[in-house]
Design a protein around this motif. Structure first.
Motif, PDB file in Angstrom:
ATOM      1  N   ASP A  58      17.692  22.958 129.540  1.00  0.00           N
ATOM      2  CA  ASP A  58      16.394  23.622 129.457  1.00  0.00           C
ATOM      3  C   ASP A  58      15.475  22.965 128.432  1.00  0.00           C
ATOM      4  O   ASP A  58      14.312  23.356 128.295  1.00  0.00           O
ATOM      5  N   MET A  59      15.996  21.995 127.710  1.00  0.00           N
ATOM      6  CA  MET A  59      15.190  21.297 126.705  1.00  0.00           C
ATOM      7  C   MET A  59      14.447  20.137 127.360  1.00  0.00           C
ATOM      8  O   MET A  59      14.829  19.662 128.423  1.00  0.00           O
ATOM      9  N   THR A  60      13.380  19.689 126.708  1.00  0.00           N
ATOM     10  CA  THR A  60      12.588  18.576 127.202  1.00  0.00           C
ATOM     11  C   THR A  60      13.186  17.274 126.691  1.00  0.00           C
ATOM     12  O   THR A  60      13.471  17.141 125.502  1.00  0.00           O
ATOM     13  N   TRP A  61      13.373  16.307 127.590  1.00  0.00           N
ATOM     14  CA  TRP A  61      13.939  15.004 127.236  1.00  0.00           C
ATOM     15  C   TRP A  61      12.818  14.008 126.973  1.00  0.00           C
ATOM     16  O   TRP A  61      11.914  13.851 127.784  1.00  0.00           O
ATOM     17  N   ASP A  62      12.856  13.341 125.826  1.00  0.00           N
ATOM     18  CA  ASP A  62      11.922  12.256 125.514  1.00  0.00           C
ATOM     19  C   ASP A  62      12.739  10.968 125.476  1.00  0.00           C
ATOM     20  O   ASP A  62      13.406  10.675 124.477  1.00  0.00           O
ATOM     21  N   GLY A  63      12.691  10.207 126.574  1.00  0.00           N
ATOM     22  CA  GLY A  63      13.484   8.985 126.684  1.00  0.00           C
ATOM     23  C   GLY A  63      13.091   7.923 125.685  1.00  0.00           C
ATOM     24  O   GLY A  63      13.922   7.154 125.216  1.00  0.00           O
ATOM     25  N   GLY A  64      11.805   7.872 125.316  1.00  0.00           N
ATOM     26  CA  GLY A  64      11.339   6.877 124.347  1.00  0.00           C
ATOM     27  C   GLY A  64      11.946   7.084 122.973  1.00  0.00           C
ATOM     28  O   GLY A  64      12.320   6.140 122.288  1.00  0.00           O
ATOM     29  N   GLU A  65      12.043   8.346 122.570  1.00  0.00           N
ATOM     30  CA  GLU A  65      12.615   8.678 121.264  1.00  0.00           C
ATOM     31  C   GLU A  65      14.117   8.947 121.335  1.00  0.00           C
ATOM     32  O   GLU A  65      14.793   8.960 120.314  1.00  0.00           O
ATOM     33  N   GLY A  66      14.620   9.208 122.545  1.00  0.00           N
ATOM     34  CA  GLY A  66      16.037   9.528 122.694  1.00  0.00           C
ATOM     35  C   GLY A  66      16.367  10.892 122.134  1.00  0.00           C
ATOM     36  O   GLY A  66      17.416  11.091 121.531  1.00  0.00           O
ATOM     37  N   VAL A  67      15.440  11.870 122.328  1.00  0.00           N
ATOM     38  CA  VAL A  67      15.579  13.184 121.706  1.00  0.00           C
ATOM     39  C   VAL A  67      15.322  14.290 122.735  1.00  0.00           C
ATOM     40  O   VAL A  67      14.401  14.202 123.543  1.00  0.00           O
ATOM     41  N   PHE A  68      16.147  15.322 122.684  1.00  0.00           N
ATOM     42  CA  PHE A  68      15.905  16.546 123.430  1.00  0.00           C
ATOM     43  C   PHE A  68      15.154  17.483 122.490  1.00  0.00           C
ATOM     44  O   PHE A  68      15.483  17.568 121.303  1.00  0.00           O
ATOM     45  N   SER A  69      14.137  18.210 122.995  1.00  0.00           N
ATOM     46  CA  SER A  69      13.405  19.130 122.130  1.00  0.00           C
ATOM     47  C   SER A  69      13.085  20.430 122.852  1.00  0.00           C
ATOM     48  O   SER A  69      13.059  20.489 124.083  1.00  0.00           O
ATOM     49  N   ARG A  78       9.269  29.549 118.522  1.00  0.00           N
ATOM     50  CA  ARG A  78       8.202  30.543 118.628  1.00  0.00           C
ATOM     51  C   ARG A  78       7.149  30.385 117.543  1.00  0.00           C
ATOM     52  O   ARG A  78       6.029  30.852 117.684  1.00  0.00           O
ATOM     53  N   CYS A  79       7.474  29.651 116.471  1.00  0.00           N
ATOM     54  CA  CYS A  79       6.490  29.397 115.414  1.00  0.00           C
ATOM     55  C   CYS A  79       5.579  28.222 115.768  1.00  0.00           C
ATOM     56  O   CYS A  79       4.605  27.955 115.073  1.00  0.00           O
ATOM     57  N   GLY A  80       5.912  27.498 116.838  1.00  0.00           N
ATOM     58  CA  GLY A  80       5.148  26.317 117.226  1.00  0.00           C
ATOM     59  C   GLY A  80       5.827  25.019 116.835  1.00  0.00           C
ATOM     60  O   GLY A  80       5.404  23.949 117.241  1.00  0.00           O
ATOM     61  N   GLY A  81       6.876  25.111 116.034  1.00  0.00           N
ATOM     62  CA  GLY A  81       7.631  23.926 115.628  1.00  0.00           C
ATOM     63  C   GLY A  81       8.571  23.477 116.741  1.00  0.00           C
ATOM     64  O   GLY A  81       8.485  23.955 117.880  1.00  0.00           O
ATOM     65  N   GLN A  82       9.470  22.575 116.420  1.00  0.00           N
ATOM     66  CA  GLN A  82      10.383  22.009 117.414  1.00  0.00           C
ATOM     67  C   GLN A  82      11.829  22.089 116.954  1.00  0.00           C
ATOM     68  O   GLN A  82      12.129  21.865 115.789  1.00  0.00           O
ATOM     69  N   PHE A  83      12.689  22.406 117.909  1.00  0.00           N
ATOM     70  CA  PHE A  83      14.121  22.231 117.731  1.00  0.00           C
ATOM     71  C   PHE A  83      14.428  20.901 118.403  1.00  0.00           C
ATOM     72  O   PHE A  83      14.100  20.720 119.579  1.00  0.00           O
ATOM     73  N   SER A  84      14.999  19.951 117.695  1.00  0.00           N
ATOM     74  CA  SER A  84      15.260  18.633 118.268  1.00  0.00           C
ATOM     75  C   SER A  84      16.694  18.203 118.001  1.00  0.00           C
ATOM     76  O   SER A  84      17.229  18.438 116.914  1.00  0.00           O
ATOM     77  N   ILE A  85      17.260  17.554 119.002  1.00  0.00           N
ATOM     78  CA  ILE A  85      18.598  16.991 118.851  1.00  0.00           C
ATOM     79  C   ILE A  85      18.605  15.647 119.569  1.00  0.00           C
ATOM     80  O   ILE A  85      18.113  15.529 120.685  1.00  0.00           O
ATOM     81  N   SER A  86      19.123  14.638 118.902  1.00  0.00           N
ATOM     82  CA  SER A  86      19.119  13.298 119.478  1.00  0.00           C
ATOM     83  C   SER A  86      20.281  13.128 120.454  1.00  0.00           C
ATOM     84  O   SER A  86      21.278  13.851 120.398  1.00  0.00           O
ATOM     85  N   GLU A  87      20.125  12.163 121.315  1.00  0.00           N
ATOM     86  CA  GLU A  87      21.185  11.823 122.264  1.00  0.00           C
ATOM     87  C   GLU A  87      22.447  11.430 121.508  1.00  0.00           C
ATOM     88  O   GLU A  87      23.556  11.769 121.914  1.00  0.00           O
ATOM     89  N   GLU A  88      22.275  10.732 120.365  1.00  0.00           N
ATOM     90  CA  GLU A  88      23.426  10.319 119.561  1.00  0.00           C
ATOM     91  C   GLU A  88      24.191  11.522 119.022  1.00  0.00           C
ATOM     92  O   GLU A  88      25.420  11.526 118.993  1.00  0.00           O
ATOM     93  N   GLU A  89      23.450  12.560 118.581  1.00  0.00           N
ATOM     94  CA  GLU A  89      24.113  13.753 118.068  1.00  0.00           C
ATOM     95  C   GLU A  89      24.915  14.450 119.164  1.00  0.00           C
ATOM     96  O   GLU A  89      26.034  14.905 118.925  1.00  0.00           O
ATOM     97  N   VAL A  90      24.344  14.530 120.362  1.00  0.00           N
ATOM     98  CA  VAL A  90      25.062  15.133 121.488  1.00  0.00           C
ATOM     99  C   VAL A  90      26.300  14.304 121.802  1.00  0.00           C
ATOM    100  O   VAL A  90      27.400  14.844 121.974  1.00  0.00           O
TER     101      VAL A  90
END
Length: 165
Positions: free
Chosen positions: A96-107, A111-123
């Motif tokens: 359900d997260m958005t994938w950014d292939g350029g950065e290699g990050v799921f985000s 609700r505050c407008g910020g981002q939860f991000s996790i990199s492909e490497e962390e996964v």
């Protein structure tokens, strides 16, 4: 990373993680001028203290001034924050997260407008760590980049294999 590893590099520069590279550069230049050894006198203890401060400022800028090393530092900083006890606000599926292939990050937007991000490497690291439990659902605690909320990002072993292979 460096001798300033135990220090918050943003604090060393008197900056925040949300500051732009230009803002960080400006803080670095101000502090470098203030503490530069060439601007100080002889070998007093005050001079030695200023030299140590200059070296801290210089090391912080070398990491935060480069986009790649800053990203790695921010990831390590976030991982350190995750070791602290935080309440989990909700569970978010990796699919359900958005994938950014350029950065290699799921985000995922908080609700505050910020981002939860996790990199492909962390996964991938978590997949390798928990590989023995093939059928078990997996997850990682991820903090918002602007507030104190955290979510559990989860995925199934089958879905992870589709993403990472």
């Amino acid at each position: 990373m460096c001798a300033a590893q135990d220090l918050d590099l943003y604090e060393v520069l008197g900056a925040s993680p949300s500051d732009s590279v230009q803002q960080l550069r400006h803080r670095y230049q101000q502090l470098a001028l203030q503490y530069h050894p060439d601007r100080l006198g002889g070998g007093s203890s005050e001079t030695e203290s200023a030299v140590r401060k200059f070296l801290e400022v210089d090391a912080a800028w070398k990491i935060l001034g480069d986009q790649n090393s800053r990203r790695l530092y921010d990831l390590q900083r976030r991982a350190q924050e995750l070791k602290q006890d935080r309440p989990v606000d909700s569970t978010v599926s990796l699919e359900d997260m958005t994938w950014d292939g350029g950065e290699g990050v799921f985000s995922h937007t908080c609700r505050c407008g910020g981002q939860f991000s996790i990199s492909e490497e962390e996964v991938d690291e978590e997949v390798q760590r928990t590989r023995q439990d093939e059928e078990e659902e997996r997850g990682v605690l991820v903090c918002c980049d602007t507030c104190s909320l955290s979510v559990l990002v989860s995925w199934s072993s089958g879905w992870t294999a589709q993403v990472l292979k």
